[in-house]
Enzyme design. Structure first.
Site, PDB file in Angstrom:
ATOM      1  N   GLU A 159      15.001  12.123  -8.189  1.00  0.00           N
ATOM      2  CA  GLU A 159      15.407  11.261  -9.245  1.00  0.00           C
ATOM      3  C   GLU A 159      15.463   9.898  -9.169  1.00  0.00           C
ATOM      4  OE1 GLU A 159      17.266  13.832 -12.116  1.00  0.00           O
ATOM      5  OE2 GLU A 159      17.052  12.253 -13.763  1.00  0.00           O
ATOM      6  N   GLU A 166      28.233  15.130 -10.691  1.00  0.00           N
ATOM      7  CA  GLU A 166      27.562  14.579 -11.844  1.00  0.00           C
ATOM      8  C   GLU A 166      28.222  15.648 -13.127  1.00  0.00           C
ATOM      9  OE1 GLU A 166      23.647  16.376 -11.605  1.00  0.00           O
ATOM     10  OE2 GLU A 166      22.892  15.285 -13.603  1.00  0.00           O
TER      11      GLU A 166
HETATM   12  C1  BGC Z   1      20.165  12.321 -15.000  1.00  0.00           C
HETATM   13  C2  BGC Z   1      21.166  11.815 -15.752  1.00  0.00           C
HETATM   14  C3  BGC Z   1      20.680  11.539 -17.204  1.00  0.00           C
HETATM   15  C4  BGC Z   1      20.246  12.616 -17.803  1.00  0.00           C
HETATM   16  C5  BGC Z   1      19.803  12.524 -19.366  1.00  0.00           C
HETATM   17  C6  BGC Z   1      19.711  13.568 -15.611  1.00  0.00           C
HETATM   18  O1  BGC Z   1      18.812  14.471 -14.663  1.00  0.00           O
HETATM   19  O2  BGC Z   1      20.606  12.739 -13.622  1.00  0.00           O
HETATM   20  O3  BGC Z   1      22.358  11.413 -15.359  1.00  0.00           O
HETATM   21  O4  BGC Z   1      21.540  10.564 -17.997  1.00  0.00           O
HETATM   22  O5  BGC Z   1      19.195  13.461 -17.023  1.00  0.00           O
HETATM   23  O6  BGC Z   1      20.106  13.603 -20.005  1.00  0.00           O
END
Ligand code: BGC
Length: 898
Positions: free
Chosen positions: A488, A752
Site C-alpha cells: 500500500e 491500524e
Molecule cells: C488505508 C487507510 C486509509 C483507508 C481508506 C486503508 O487501506 O490503509 O489508512 O485511510 O484505506 O479507507
C-alpha cells in the site's frame, strides 16, 4: 507588574533558515522566506527591529556589504517567514545572508553566523541532456519471481567517463530519475540521500536534487555513474497488482556542471554517449525486495579506468513538458541503526532476529561463505505463536531480500531501493550459525528534525507517546504513507488530516507538508475535488468526506503552527474550488451527493456514525477554517461569506440530525464529537450533547467507539466541555478497545485498528491489518496541547503568544512537554505533591505567554519562591473560574501553588 526591573538580556541570533531549510541548494523560490531563532539570558527579551544583509559572496557578507540586499533597519518583531526583498538572485547563484536584531532597549545583537541559499538552474530549457534508459530492459527470466512479477526489472547502471582539464573551483550535480536513483562519482556515492528523487505525481512534476560535488571531481580522468530502479515510477506501489503507475522503463536525467579555475565551464549531461548495463542487482522493488547476486559485482564500474566494453549504449527518451522542480523538503535518509535484542531459531536453519521495535527500513547483513551461497531475508511485524514470521498481513508485498555471496570473505549487503516495515528479520540459507551481530536494522525515513517530547509519571502513557512518534517516523517517507509494510504505502488524506496536528508537535514537518500539499493540489480533480490519496494513483477515486477535507485542514494547520500564510495564499484558489464544488453539489448544505468512497468513521468499533452526518460536519468545518484563513490573508469579504456558510451548514445539520433533547442521529460518540468540535450546536444544546457523549462512554464501560475520524477530536472535546477526567479515563483504559490495550499486548507502534489483535479473536482479517499506522495516534496532539498545556494563545498563530494551560488529573503525578517552535523552545512541566503544584515554564525569547495555574488562588502562587506580585517580569490575575493566570515574557519560570 514587576517590582524589580529585569536585567537587559542581550539577544543572540542563530539557526538561520531559508524556506524552512538550512543552507538549501537547488532552491526554486525567487523570493524565499527567511527565518531565525533568538536566544537570550534573563527574562522579557523582545526583538524590536531586524536588519538582513544578503551578499553575492561570503567575503562581501563578511565585509557587511549587502550587495544583493541591505534591508536597512526594519522595525518589526518578526523572526519567521520574512520574504527576501533584494535584487534577483540568478539561477545557480548562491546568496549569503546574515541578520542582526535590536532588543527592547535599542541594543543591537551581534551579526549571526552566515547562512546561504543557492538557486537551482531553473527552467526546463536549461537542461542540456535527456532521459536515458537501459535498452531492452526486461525481467530476468532466470529468477522465478521476476518472471512472475513482470515489473521486477534489473537495476539499470549508467556511466560516463570524462576528463577535466584543470583545477575545479565549483561543481554541481543536478539529478533525478523516473524511478529512484543512487548517483556515484569516482567510486563514491554522491550525497547521503536514499530513495531520491522522492514521490510526486511524475506526470505533473518531478523533483530534482542538487549536490555540491566540487570536492569529488579531480583534474584529469573522472567518471560519473548512477544506479536506477523502478521505485514509485514503475515498481510496485499500492494494492495488488499495482505497478508501472507512471511508466515502464526507469530513466536517469543528470547534469554535472563544472567550473575550472581558469573560468572554463564544462557540462556533462545524460545523453546518447553514456554507457548502460544491467548488473548484480537483478531487481530492487519497494514492496517485493531486492535480489543481489554479488558474483556479478563489477567493482570500479563507477570510477575512471573501468573497462565498459561489455556495456551497451543507452536509449534516449525525450524530455516532455513535465516541470522539474527543486526538492524543497528534507530528503529521505538512513536515520538510525538498531541492533537486535534477541535471536531465535524456530525451525532448523531459520533464524529470527528481534529488533524490539517495529520500524521502516531494511536490514544490513554480514556473512562469510562460499560463492553461490543464497541467503534470504524476510520481514514481519509480528510472530506466530510458534515463533515463525506472521506475514499474511503483508498481502502481496513479498518483502524478501535475496543475497548471493561472491565468496570473497566477509560480505556486507543492504538493499538499495526497497524498504520494509518490520520488527523481526528472518534469515535462511545462512552459512553456519549467524551471530546476533550478523544483522543490523537500518531505519529509514524523511529526515525531519525532532522538535517535541512528552513524558509523564505513567510509563504506559510514555510508551504510547513513543509509539506515536515511531508511527510518524516509520510512515513519513517522502510523503505521509499509511503503513510501511504491506502493498500500500499510499498518502491517504484522511490519515494525514487526523494526524497532522500531532505530527507538527513531534517533528518539524513544515517543509514536508508544504511539499505534500502540492501533491494534494496536483491530484485535485477537474471538478475541484481533492483526492483520497496523493499522489493520486490511477485507480483511486475522488475524495470522501474527511479525506478530501485534508486539502483545507493541512494548510490551516501549517498556518496555525508556523504562522505561515504563504501556504494559504498559494492554495487559496484550489481550496475555493473545492468548497465551490461541495456547495454546488450539495445545495441543501447536507453532504448527500458525491461522497465517493465514503469511508465514514473508518475502523470505529461497533458504532456506525451516519456518513452523511460526517460529511456535513466536515463541510461545515471546511467553511470555518476557510473563514479563519481568509482573514489571515486579508480577504475580509470571503471571511464573511465562509462564516455565513458555516452558520448555514450548522443550521442544516441541526435541522437534519439534532433532536430537541440534544441527541444526535445515531447517537454515536463520533456524532457528538464532530457536532461539538465543529461548533454545529446552539449554545444551550452543547452541554447536553457533551453529557450524551460522556454517558455513551460510561455505558461502554469507559471505552471509546471512535474510528480514525472521531478519535482525533475525542479527548479535546471532552476537555473543552468540562470532562477532562473522562478523557484521562480513556487514556488510561487498559481493556479493549483502548490505546493501552495494544501496548499491553506488545505494540511498539500504533496499530491500524483497535482490534488488530484481541484475546478473544486473535489477529484481525489479514486483508487489512497493519501494526504500524499512525492515525489512531492522533491523541498525541491532546497530550501536548492539553496535558502538557503547550498551545498558541486563542486567536494566535506561530507560537508568538502562548497559552500554557495544563489540564491536571489525579492519575498523573507529573507531566512534561517540550516543543521547539519556529520561535524557539517551549517547555511546560507540572508536578503535584502534598505541598501543592509546581509548574516550570520556558518561554522563548521575543515570545509572551499566559500561564494558567489551575485551581490556584493568586495569593497562594509564588514564582521563584516569591509572591507573584514581587516576581521579576510576571503579572498575575485571578479568573472567575478560580485559576491564577499570569502573563510573562521570555525566560524560565518556576511557579508553585500551595
Ligand atoms: C488505508 C487507510 C486509509 C483507508 C481508506 C486503508 O487501506 O490503509 O489508512 O485511510 O484505506 O479507507
Amino acid at each position: 507588574m514587576s517590582q524589580t526591573p529585569h536585567a537587559d538580556p542581550a539577544l543572540r541570533v542563530s539557526f538561520l533558515r531559508t524556506e524552512y531549510l538550512v543552507n538549501p541548494l537547488g532552491l526554486d523560490a525567487e523570493r524565499p522566506r527567511l527565518s531565525w531563532r533568538l536566544d537570550a539570558d534573563g527574562r522579557g527579551a523582545v526583538q524590536t527591529a531586524w536588519q538582513i544583509l544578503v551578499a553575492s559572496s561570503e567575503d562581501a557578507l563578511t565585509a557587511r556589504d549587502g550587495d544583493l540586499w541591505d534591508s536597512g533597519i526594519v522595525e518589526s518583531a518578526e523572526t519567521a517567514q520574512v520574504p527576501y526583498g533584494g535584487r534577483a538572485v540568478a539561477p545557480r547563484q548562491r546568496a549569503w545572508w546574515a541578520v542582526r536584531v535590536w532588543d527592547g532597549n535599542g541594543i543591537a545583537s551581534a551579526w549571526s553566523d552566515p547562512a546561504f541559499w543557492e538557486r537551482g538552474f531553473g527552467a526546463l530549457t536549461d537542461w542540456q541532456g535527456n532521459w536515458i534508459g537501459l535498452p531492452g530492459i526486461a525481467p530476468d527470466a532466470s529468477i522465478p519471481e521476476a518472471a512472475e512479477l513482470d515489473a521486477l526489472l534489473p537495476v539499470s547502471y549508467f556511466r560516463q567517463a570524462f576528463a577535466v582539464a584543470g583545477e575545479v573551483v565549483r561543481a554541481r550535480l543536478t539529478v533525478t530519475a523516473r524511478g529512484v536513483y543512487e548517483a556515484r562519482l569516482n567510486g563514491a556515492k554522491v550525497g547521503d540521500q536514499v530513495l531520491a528523487p522522492g514521490w510526486t505525481d511524475y506526470d505533473r512534476r518531478i523533483q530534482v536534487q542538487t549536490f555540491d560535488v566540487t570536492a569529488a571531481i579531480v583534474a584529469g580522468e573522472n567518471a560519473i555513474g548512477a544506479m536506477v530502479a523502478t521505485g514509485w515510477y514503475a515498481g510496485y506501489v499500492g494494492f495488488e497488482p499495482g505497478a508501472r503507475h507512471y511508466g515502464t522503463v526507469p530513466q536517469l536525467l543528470a547534469q554535472l556542471e563544472i567550473e575550472l579555475a581558469d573560468g572554463t565551464r564544462q557540462v556533462i549531461a545524460t545523453d546518447g554517449a553514456w554507457r548502460a548495463s544491467a548488473g548484480p542487482i537483478r531487481y530492487s522493488d519497494f514492496l517485493m525486495g531486492e535480489y543481489h547476486d554479488a558474483r556479478l559485482d563489477t567493482p570500479g564500474w563507477d570510477a575512471p579506468g573501468f573497462d565498459d566494453r561489455a556495456w551497451g549504449g543507452v536509449q534516449v527518451h525525450n524530455r516532455n513538458a513535465v516541470p522539474l522542480v527543486g526538492d524543497s523538503s528534507e530528503p529521505v535518509r538512513t536515520l538510525d541503526e538498531i541492533a537486535p535484542i534477541a535471536r531465535t531459531q524456530p525451525e532448523p536453519g531459520t533464524w529470527i532476529f528481534d529488533l524490539g521495535q517495529n520500524i521502516a527500513g531494511w536490514a544490513r547483513l554480514k556473512a562469510t561463505g562460499p560463492a553461490g551461497t543464497t541467503i534470504r531475508l524476510r520481514f514481519a511485524e509480528i510472530l506466530n505463536p510458534d515463533g515463525t514470521l506472521y506475514i499474511t498481513n503483508l498481502r502481496s508485498a513479498r518483502a524478501t531480500d535475496t543475497f548471493i555471496l561472491a565468496g570473497t570473505g566477509e560480505e556486507v549487503f543492504e538493499p538499495h531501493f526497497s524498504w520494509h516495515g518490520f520488527r523481526y528479520v528472518e534469515v535462511t540459507g545462512y552459512p553456519g550459525e549467524p551471530g546476533v551481530e550478523a544483522v543490523t536494522a537500518v531505519f529509514v525515513g524523511s529526515d525531519t528534525r525532532q522538535v517535541g517530547s512528552f513524558t509523564c509519571s505513567d510509563e504506559l502513557v510514555n510508551q504510547l507517546q513513543r509509539n506515536i512518534v515511531w508511527g510518524q517516523r516509520d510512515n513519513f517517507l517522502s510523503i505521509p504513507t499509511d503503513c510501511p509494510q504491506r502493498d500500500e504505502r499510499l498518502g491517504w488524506l484522511g490519515d494525514a488530516q487526523v494526524f497532522v496536528g500531532t505530527a507538527v508537535g513531534n517533528m518539524d514537518v513544515a517543509a514536508f507538508f508544504t511539499k505534500w500539499m502540492q501533491d494534494v493540489v496536483d491530484a485535485q480533480s477537474e471538478a475541484g475535488v481533492f483526492p483520497d490519496v496523493a499522489p493520486r494513483l490511477v485507480d483511486l477515486a475522488e475524495g470522501a468526506p474527511a479525506w478530501a477535507d485534508c486539502g483545507v485542514i493541512v494548510p490551516w494547520t501549517i498556518w496555525q503552527t508556523y504562522g505561515d500564510t504563504a501556504i494559504i495564499q498559494r492554495h487559496w484558489p484550489a481550496m475555493e474550488r473545492y468548497l465551490d464544488w461541495l456547495v454546488t453539489t450539495n445545495p441543501n448544505l447536507l453532504w448527500q451527493q458525491g461522497r465517493h468512497n465514503d469511508f465514514g468513521d473508518w475502523l470505529s468499533i461497533a458504532a456506525d456514525t451516519d456518513k452523511e452526518l460526517i460529511g456535513t460536519a466536515y463541510m461545515a468545518y471546511d467553511a470555518r477554517l476557510m473563514a479563519e484563513m481568509a482573514e489571515a490573508i486579508g480577504r475580509e469579504h470571503e471571511a464573511g461569506r465562509y462564516r455565513r456558510l458555516h452558520e448555514d451548514i450548522a443550521a442544516a445539520f441541526c435541522a437534519a440530525y439534532v433532536r430537541e433533547d440534544g441527541t444526535i442521529a445515531g447517537e454515536t460518540q463520533t456524532a457528538y464529537v464532530l457536532a461539538l468540535h465543529v461548533h454545529l450546536l446552539p449554545v444551550d444544546l452543547r452541554p447536553i450533547a457533551a453529557k450524551h457523549l460522556v454517558d455513551d462512554i460510561a455505558a461502554k464501560g469507559d471505552h471509546l467507539s471512535t474510528g480514525f475520524v472521531g478519535v482525533s477530536y475525542l479527548c479535546h472535546v471532552l476537555t473543552a466541555h468540562g470532562y477532562p477526567e473522562v478523557a484521562y479515563r480513556l487514556l488510561h483504559q487498559t481493556t479493549f478497545p483502548s490505546w493501552k490495550y495494544s501496548i499491553l499486548h506488545g505494540a511498539t507502534t500504533i496499530w491500524e485498528r483497535w482490534d488488530g489483535w484481541t484475546e478473544e479473536k486473535g489477529f484481525q482479517d489479514p486483508g487489512m491489518n497493519s501494526f504500524n499506522h499512525y492515525s489512531l495516534g492522533s491523541v498525541g496532539e491532546w497530550l501536548r496541547r492539553r496535558v502538557a498545556g503547550i498551545d498558541n494563545a486563542p486567536g494566535e498563530t506561530g507560537f508568538r503568544h502562548l497559552r500554557i494551560a495544563p489540564v491536571l488529573d489525579d492519575s498523573l503525578a507529573w507531566a512534561e512537554g517540550t516543543y521547539e517552535s519556529i520561535r524557539g523552545l517551549i517547555r511546560s512541566r507540572w508536578e503535584r505533591s502534598a505541598d501543592g503544584l509546581t509548574l516550570a515554564v520556558t518561554v522563548p525569547a521575543n515570545v509572551t505567554a499566559e500561564v494558567v495555574l489551575p485551581g490556584a488562588a493568586l495569593d497562594m502562587v509564588r514564582e521563584g519562591g516569591v509572591p507573584v506580585a514581587e516576581a521579576d517580569g510576571v503579572t498575575g490575575a485571578w479568573d472567575e473560574e478560580g485559576n491564577t493566570i499570569v502573563t510573562v515574557g521570555s525566560g524560565d519560570y518556576a511557579f508553585t501553588a500551595a
